[in-house]
Scaffold this motif. Structure first.
Motif, mmCIF file in Angstrom:
data_model
loop_
_atom_site.group_PDB
_atom_site.id
_atom_site.type_symbol
_atom_site.label_atom_id
_atom_site.label_comp_id
_atom_site.label_asym_id
_atom_site.label_seq_id
_atom_site.Cartn_x
_atom_site.Cartn_y
_atom_site.Cartn_z
ATOM 1 N N THR A 80 -4.589 2.258 -3.851
ATOM 2 C CA THR A 80 -4.183 0.987 -4.688
ATOM 3 C C THR A 80 -4.794 1.505 -5.892
ATOM 4 O O THR A 80 -3.862 1.510 -7.167
ATOM 5 N N ASP A 134 3.164 0.178 -3.618
ATOM 6 C CA ASP A 134 1.902 -0.180 -2.977
ATOM 7 C C ASP A 134 2.136 -0.528 -1.585
ATOM 8 O O ASP A 134 2.378 -1.717 -1.659
ATOM 9 N N GLU A 135 2.055 -0.035 -0.481
ATOM 10 C CA GLU A 135 2.380 -0.632 0.880
ATOM 11 C C GLU A 135 3.203 -1.850 0.883
ATOM 12 O O GLU A 135 3.023 -2.942 1.183
HETATM 13 MG MG LIG Z 1 -4.296 -1.205 -1.547
#
Ligand SMILES: [Mg+2]
Ligand SMILES: Nc1ncnc2c1ncn2[C@@H]1O[C@H](COP(=O)(O)OP(=O)(O)OP(=O)(O)O)[C@@H](O)[C@H]1O
Lengths: 258, 252
Positions: B46, B156-157
């Motif tokens: 992140t 992000d994921e």
């Molecule tokens: Mg993360």
């Protein structure tokens, strides 16, 4: 959707029985005072009749009170929301005003009487001032914390979309803080309302529910006094339960928080 | 070269502790690449993505976007966050409109409809975020990032909180979107399977400090999902992550 409707309906029924409960206690108390102790405690309907009696001018008193409360509250809301927003956005301003807000929050409404008398004397200005100073603290505090509690990721998302400051404020910050601002307004309105009645008793002049209530000490017109009290309660209930409650409900429902 | 990480080093400091999150990251991302960054939880994925987004300044080193150092967020780099970042008080349409440039005024409605069509949510314009499932919310976030017309998509994921089936479906849709839009995508995930399914390139990060410890180019020869070469590669990546060895908590 269906169960939300049921929930609000249940709530309404609950409120209705709550009001019936108040009436029941009043009637029982009045009956006991009258029959057992032989005291002139009025029944609800007598109070209502006195209220509607034109010679008592009760509606005029109520109108005057409502106007003062409205002015004080609007003043407190506009100042409080603006200051709360600035404090929420700027740590510097927050540090500067924080002690003042704490002090405002600590001072009980009636303690403002000396200052009020010196600056405003008696009358409208005095009452409105007292309402404003007692209503403003919770409005500032809730607005500020509402803004500070907006999720960081939402602000980050706004940044990556390069929203203009205006759009960020009106589409992200203000709606994000809205539930908290409303709860501040609710507390502020209630604070202002409580101090309104006592302020009118002390610094009021010639018109107002508090003033009328206080006068009944001398005139021994208890029915009119109870009428005034009933009116005060009804107005308070309407504002709190009908206006604020439904506003709050609307916002929460839209966000699925109910 | 659309994006370049140059000598990135980053520590998070607090009173008691210091976390060395990223160390010596040098990474070049080419136009049109679908780069998947894999790594276990807490390895700095992140942080790295936020640097590209301009939300985080690296302690040392720099991130360049088309040759210019990134100093802040911008509309040329759309982000899909790990959690839902739809405004809960706006409906789907209003949320997507929010991301739109005010200069695109006339065809805004159409663009919203197109974006919703692309992610398979036609007709949900007026739904509120809380009325949508987690997967649908992420789809709206993707639609929102698409209307920004940015050359790069930073994700992000985005699917990490979804169930296996939804995730597989969204992965397929993601590939379609990427093929259609010609965008560069940086996609973060901790699932090796997802990375190999999606990526035209897979980069592996180590844990504390986060370093690039593997870089696989799949653009020329992409193994089909769950084929033997796919599983062999997955096994190899798992090996580099140290997943066969002690649990990740103990790696320093
Ligand atoms: Mg993360
Ligand atoms: N704001 C912060 N303050 C202090 N430490 C932080 C902060 N943000 C991240 N960290 C630390 O830096 C490391 C990397 O965090 P990061 O969020 O980039 O990891 P990640 O790979 O995205 O993890 P995950 O897969 O769980 O999302 C973690 O060990 C985390 O504890």
């Amino acid at each position: 959707m269906n169960h939300i409707k049921n929930k609000t309906q249940n709530k309404k029924e609950g409120q209705l029985s709550g009001i019936l409960m108040i009436l029941l206690i009043w009637i029982l108390l009045a009956a006991y005072q009258r029959i057992a102790l032989d005291k002139p405690f009025p029944y609800p309907w007598e109070a209502i009749l006195a209220l509607l009696d034109p010679s008592q001018n009760m509606l005029l008193h109520a109108g005057a009170s409502l106007l003062r409360w409205g002015s004080g509250f609007i003043l407190a809301s506009s100042l409080g929301i603006v200051l709360g927003i600035i404090m929420g956005l700027s740590p510097v301003v927050e540090r500067l005003f924080s002690p003042l807000v704490t002090v405002l929050q600590l001072i009980p409404g009636l303690a403002w009487i000396p200052i009020t008398m010196i600056v405003f004397g008696l009358g409208n200005g005095a009452t409105i001032f007292m309402i404003t100073v007692t209503a403003i603290a919770p409005i500032i505090i809730n607005t500020r914390s509402g803004i500070q509690q907006i999720e960081t990721v939402l602000l980050q998302a706004a940044q990556t979309m390069e929203l203009s400051p205006r759009r960020t404020f009106f589409r992200v910050i203000l709606p994000g803080a809205a539930p908290s601002i409303i709860s501040g307004l609710r507390t502020g309105a209630a604070n202002g309302f409580r101090v309104l009645i006592s302020a009118e008793m002390v610094v009021g002049s010639s018109l107002g529910l508090g003033y009328a209530l206080y006068q009944s000490r001398w005139t021994l017109d208890y029915q009119a006094a109870f009428g005034a009290l009933t009116l005060i309660i009804i107005i308070g209930l309407i504002v709190e339960r009908v206006i604020f409650s439904s506003l709050d409900c609307h916002i929460r429902q839209k966000r699925g928080l109910l | 070269m659309i994006l370049e990480f140059r000598g990135i080093d980053h520590r998070y400091r607090s009173k008691e502790s210091e976390i060395h999150a990223l160390s010596g990251i040098d990474l070049k991302v080419s136009e049109g690449e679908f780069l998947c960054i894999v790594g276990s939880s807490g390895c700095g994925k992140t942080s790295l993505l936020h640097m590209a987004a301009g939300l985080l300044q690296p302690e040392s080193g720099e991130v360049l976007f088309r040759g210019k150092t990134i100093t802040g967020p911008g509309r040329d780099r759309a982000v899909v966050f790990q959690e839902s970042t739809l405004m809960p008080w706006l409906n789907v349409e209003e949320n997507i409109l929010l991301a739109m440039d005010s200069s695109q005024k006339n065809d805004q409605k159409e663009a919203v409809a197109n974006a919703l069509e692309t992610v398979g949510l036609r007709g949900f314009d007026h739904a509120m975020p809380h009325e949508l499932s987690g997967g649908m919310k992420q789809k709206v976030s993707i639609a929102r990032s698409l209307v920004m017309n940015s050359p790069i998509l930073l994700m992000d994921e985005p699917f990490s909180s979804l169930d296996e089936q939804t995730r597989a479906r969204l992965n397929r849709e993601m590939i379609t979107i990427w093929e259609k839009s010609q965008k560069t995508v940086i996609f973060i995930t901790h699932s090796i399977r997802e990375a190999l399914t999606l990526g035209s390139r897979v980069v592996l990060l180590s844990v504390r400090p986060g370093k690039v410890i593997g870089d696989w180019d799949l653009s020329r020869e992409k193994p089909s999902v769950d084929s033997i070469p796919f599983n062999t590669l997955a096994q190899k990546i798992r090996g580099s992550m140290g997943l066969c060895c002690p649990p990740k908590e103990h790696t320093t």
